[in-house]
Design an enzyme around this catalytic site. Structure first.
Site, PDB file in Angstrom:
ATOM      1  N   TYR A  12       0.844  -1.190   0.000  1.00  0.00           N
ATOM      2  CA  TYR A  12       0.000   0.000   0.000  1.00  0.00           C
ATOM      3  C   TYR A  12       0.881   1.241   0.000  1.00  0.00           C
ATOM      4  CZ  TYR A  12      -3.419   3.488   1.410  1.00  0.00           C
ATOM      5  OH  TYR A  12      -4.213   4.609   1.459  1.00  0.00           O
ATOM      6  N   HIS A  69      -4.731   5.145  -2.729  1.00  0.00           N
ATOM      7  CA  HIS A  69      -5.929   5.977  -2.883  1.00  0.00           C
ATOM      8  C   HIS A  69      -5.511   7.324  -3.463  1.00  0.00           C
ATOM      9  CE1 HIS A  69      -7.252   3.108   0.225  1.00  0.00           C
ATOM     10  NE2 HIS A  69      -8.448   3.285  -0.302  1.00  0.00           N
TER      11      HIS A  69
END
Length: 170
Positions: free
Chosen positions: A73, A112
């Site tokens: 991530y 994101h």
């Protein structure tokens, strides 16, 4: 004139304040003390980017075991505005991709991005990332609050694997 140098350096207790300052300037969201404490533990997954010996950007990642996968991530990857489009983001992202490649056990890498951040979306798409979903109200206190989830698959999945991942075209 000598060519410009882009180098990546470790994040340490001695320069963590530089990372905090960069993140405050680059990102519209603020990160808590736990974020910075965790960053000091991830080794090569967090780097400061230097342009001619000036800290101008940083990348911070963590290993994430979710969806029965080993995923990387990208928590933050950013560069100060005057230093964009000089290859600094590319150097940081390639560093992270090389770690995943050498490791060989990551299924994918994801992050994101605020839906209005078209330059970031274009940047990641150049590296093979795709928008796999949009999360409503992901961000607090910033507009727009929605975020795209961008993902790059690192393993060739066998047929049937990952069939549950919904692809959304935006």
């Amino acid at each position: 004139m000598k060519g410009s140098r882009i180098e990546l350096g470790d994040v340490t207790p001695h320069n963590i304040k530089q990372l905090k300052r960069l993140n405050q300037v680059i990102f519209p969201v603020s990160y808590n003390d736990k974020f910075y404490k965790d960053v000091l533990e991830v080794g090569e997954l967090a780097k400061l980017a230097y342009f001619n010996d000036i800290a101008v950007g940083a990348v911070c990642c963590r290993v994430d075991h979710s969806q029965n996968q080993k995923r990387l991530y990208i928590m933050t990857l950013g560069c100060l505005a005057p230093y964009r489009r000089l290859g600094i983001g590319t150097k940081m992202l390639n560093h992270v991709l090389n770690i995943c490649e050498k490791d060989g056990t990551f299924d994918n890498i994801y992050l994101h991005v605020q839906i209005s951040n078209e330059s970031a979306i274009d940047f990641y798409r150049k590296f093979g990332f795709e928008i796999i979903e949009t999360k409503k109200n992901y961000y607090k206190r910033i507009e727009p609050a929605d975020a795209h989830v961008l993902q790059k698959n690192l393993k060739i999945s066998s047929p049937g694997q990952n069939a549950d991942v919904q692809k959304s075209e935006n």
